[in-house]
Design a protein around this motif. Structure first.
Motif, PDB file in Angstrom:
ATOM      1  N   LEU A 112      29.171  37.906 -44.638  1.00 33.91           N
ATOM      2  CA  LEU A 112      28.860  37.716 -43.227  1.00 33.91           C
ATOM      3  C   LEU A 112      28.222  36.351 -42.990  1.00 33.91           C
ATOM      4  CD1 LEU A 112      28.784  38.928 -40.399  1.00 33.91           C
ATOM      5  CD2 LEU A 112      26.586  39.962 -40.984  1.00 33.91           C
ATOM      6  N   VAL A 113      27.271  35.973 -43.846  1.00 32.25           N
ATOM      7  CA  VAL A 113      26.633  34.658 -43.726  1.00 32.25           C
ATOM      8  C   VAL A 113      27.672  33.561 -43.892  1.00 32.25           C
ATOM      9  CG1 VAL A 113      25.043  33.054 -44.863  1.00 32.25           C
ATOM     10  CG2 VAL A 113      24.321  35.388 -44.394  1.00 32.25           C
ATOM     11  N   ARG A 114      28.566  33.705 -44.844  1.00 37.56           N
ATOM     12  CA  ARG A 114      29.613  32.697 -45.075  1.00 37.56           C
ATOM     13  C   ARG A 114      30.530  32.583 -43.857  1.00 37.56           C
ATOM     14  NH1 ARG A 114      32.046  34.695 -49.599  1.00 37.56           N
ATOM     15  NH2 ARG A 114      30.197  34.074 -50.757  1.00 37.56           N
ATOM     16  N   ALA A 115      30.905  33.713 -43.268  1.00 37.98           N
ATOM     17  CA  ALA A 115      31.791  33.689 -42.101  1.00 37.98           C
ATOM     18  C   ALA A 115      31.107  33.045 -40.901  1.00 37.98           C
ATOM     19  CB  ALA A 115      32.232  35.112 -41.753  1.00 37.98           C
ATOM     20  N   ILE A 116      29.848  33.388 -40.685  1.00 39.82           N
ATOM     21  CA  ILE A 116      29.107  32.804 -39.564  1.00 39.82           C
ATOM     22  C   ILE A 116      28.926  31.310 -39.780  1.00 39.82           C
ATOM     23  CG2 ILE A 116      26.850  32.758 -38.420  1.00 39.82           C
ATOM     24  CD1 ILE A 116      26.737  35.807 -38.895  1.00 39.82           C
ATOM     25  N   THR A 117      28.597  30.913 -41.004  1.00 38.12           N
ATOM     26  CA  THR A 117      28.415  29.498 -41.310  1.00 38.12           C
ATOM     27  C   THR A 117      29.712  28.732 -41.092  1.00 38.12           C
ATOM     28  OG1 THR A 117      26.727  30.056 -42.936  1.00 38.12           O
ATOM     29  CG2 THR A 117      27.654  27.855 -43.062  1.00 38.12           C
ATOM     30  N   ASP A 118      30.826  29.295 -41.542  1.00 39.23           N
ATOM     31  CA  ASP A 118      32.118  28.635 -41.347  1.00 39.23           C
ATOM     32  C   ASP A 118      32.442  28.471 -39.857  1.00 39.23           C
ATOM     33  OD1 ASP A 118      32.398  28.463 -44.051  1.00 39.23           O
ATOM     34  OD2 ASP A 118      33.798  30.155 -44.231  1.00 39.23           O
ATOM     35  N   ALA A 119      32.142  29.516 -39.083  1.00 42.01           N
ATOM     36  CA  ALA A 119      32.403  29.435 -37.643  1.00 42.01           C
ATOM     37  C   ALA A 119      31.518  28.373 -36.992  1.00 42.01           C
ATOM     38  CB  ALA A 119      32.163  30.796 -36.998  1.00 42.01           C
ATOM     39  N   LEU A 120      30.255  28.311 -37.417  1.00 43.30           N
ATOM     40  CA  LEU A 120      29.358  27.300 -36.861  1.00 43.30           C
ATOM     41  C   LEU A 120      29.795  25.893 -37.249  1.00 43.30           C
ATOM     42  CD1 LEU A 120      25.879  28.991 -37.367  1.00 43.30           C
ATOM     43  CD2 LEU A 120      26.914  28.342 -35.188  1.00 43.30           C
ATOM     44  N   VAL A 121      30.259  25.732 -38.468  1.00 47.84           N
ATOM     45  CA  VAL A 121      30.724  24.412 -38.920  1.00 47.84           C
ATOM     46  C   VAL A 121      31.884  23.952 -38.048  1.00 47.84           C
ATOM     47  CG1 VAL A 121      31.916  23.219 -40.798  1.00 47.84           C
ATOM     48  CG2 VAL A 121      29.892  24.586 -41.279  1.00 47.84           C
ATOM     49  N   LEU A 122      32.803  24.870 -37.772  1.00 43.12           N
ATOM     50  CA  LEU A 122      33.934  24.508 -36.916  1.00 43.12           C
ATOM     51  C   LEU A 122      33.467  24.186 -35.495  1.00 43.12           C
ATOM     52  CD1 LEU A 122      36.598  27.123 -38.031  1.00 43.12           C
ATOM     53  CD2 LEU A 122      36.595  24.664 -38.484  1.00 43.12           C
ATOM     54  N   ALA A 123      32.447  24.905 -35.032  1.00 40.51           N
ATOM     55  CA  ALA A 123      32.023  24.736 -33.642  1.00 40.51           C
ATOM     56  C   ALA A 123      31.132  23.511 -33.445  1.00 40.51           C
ATOM     57  CB  ALA A 123      31.301  25.989 -33.165  1.00 40.51           C
ATOM     58  N   VAL A 124      30.169  23.309 -34.332  1.00 39.34           N
ATOM     59  CA  VAL A 124      29.166  22.273 -34.056  1.00 39.34           C
ATOM     60  C   VAL A 124      28.959  21.272 -35.177  1.00 39.34           C
ATOM     61  CG1 VAL A 124      27.871  23.708 -32.451  1.00 39.34           C
ATOM     62  CG2 VAL A 124      27.283  23.758 -34.865  1.00 39.34           C
ATOM     63  N   GLY A 125      29.537  21.499 -36.312  1.00 41.29           N
ATOM     64  CA  GLY A 125      29.363  20.570 -37.420  1.00 41.29           C
ATOM     65  C   GLY A 125      28.488  21.147 -38.513  1.00 41.29           C
ATOM     66  N   LYS A 126      28.615  20.561 -39.689  1.00 42.27           N
ATOM     67  CA  LYS A 126      27.955  21.104 -40.875  1.00 42.27           C
ATOM     68  C   LYS A 126      26.436  21.004 -40.796  1.00 42.27           C
ATOM     69  CE  LYS A 126      28.190  21.024 -45.876  1.00 42.27           C
ATOM     70  NZ  LYS A 126      28.868  20.484 -47.045  1.00 42.27           N
ATOM     71  N   ARG A 127      25.911  19.867 -40.369  1.00 40.52           N
ATOM     72  CA  ARG A 127      24.460  19.685 -40.331  1.00 40.52           C
ATOM     73  C   ARG A 127      23.800  20.668 -39.366  1.00 40.52           C
ATOM     74  NH1 ARG A 127      22.506  13.779 -39.885  1.00 40.52           N
ATOM     75  NH2 ARG A 127      22.946  13.905 -42.089  1.00 40.52           N
ATOM     76  N   ALA A 128      24.363  20.841 -38.204  1.00 39.58           N
ATOM     77  CA  ALA A 128      23.820  21.777 -37.223  1.00 39.58           C
ATOM     78  C   ALA A 128      23.930  23.208 -37.724  1.00 39.58           C
ATOM     79  CB  ALA A 128      24.542  21.626 -35.886  1.00 39.58           C
ATOM     80  N   ALA A 129      25.012  23.535 -38.407  1.00 37.95           N
ATOM     81  CA  ALA A 129      25.195  24.876 -38.934  1.00 37.95           C
ATOM     82  C   ALA A 129      24.139  25.188 -39.995  1.00 37.95           C
ATOM     83  CB  ALA A 129      26.591  25.032 -39.531  1.00 37.95           C
TER      84      ALA A 129
END
Length: 86
Positions: free
Chosen positions: A21-38
């Protein structure tokens, strides 16, 4: 009542599901706002969860300490009354 082995399996399964779940949420955040923000959002979420868990642990310890004090008082009163009667 589950055995220790069953409890361990359930714990491992829950931990694996949480990681996914953490990996999926992190991946979605990376796509949405970028790696640093995620990564920043994930750090904040973990810190908040840690504070909440710590607060619950302190509350539970304080709650149990009150009961322990009450049981100690009752035990001492009974012990004192038994010694004076003997």
């Amino acid at each position: 009542m589950p055995t220790t082995e069953q409890a361990d399996q359930n714990h491992d399964r829950d931990r694996d599901r949480d990681r996914e779940l953490v990996r999926a949420i992190t991946d979605a955040l990376v796509l949405a706002v970028g790696k640093r923000a995620a990564q920043q959002v994930l750090r904040r979420a973990r810190a908040k969860a840690g504070r909440t868990a710590q607060r619950r642990a302190v509350y539970a310890a304080a709650h149990l300490a009150g009961y322990s004090a009450l049981l100690g008082y009752i035990w001492r009163q009974r012990r004192t009354s038994h010694h004076s009667a003997a």
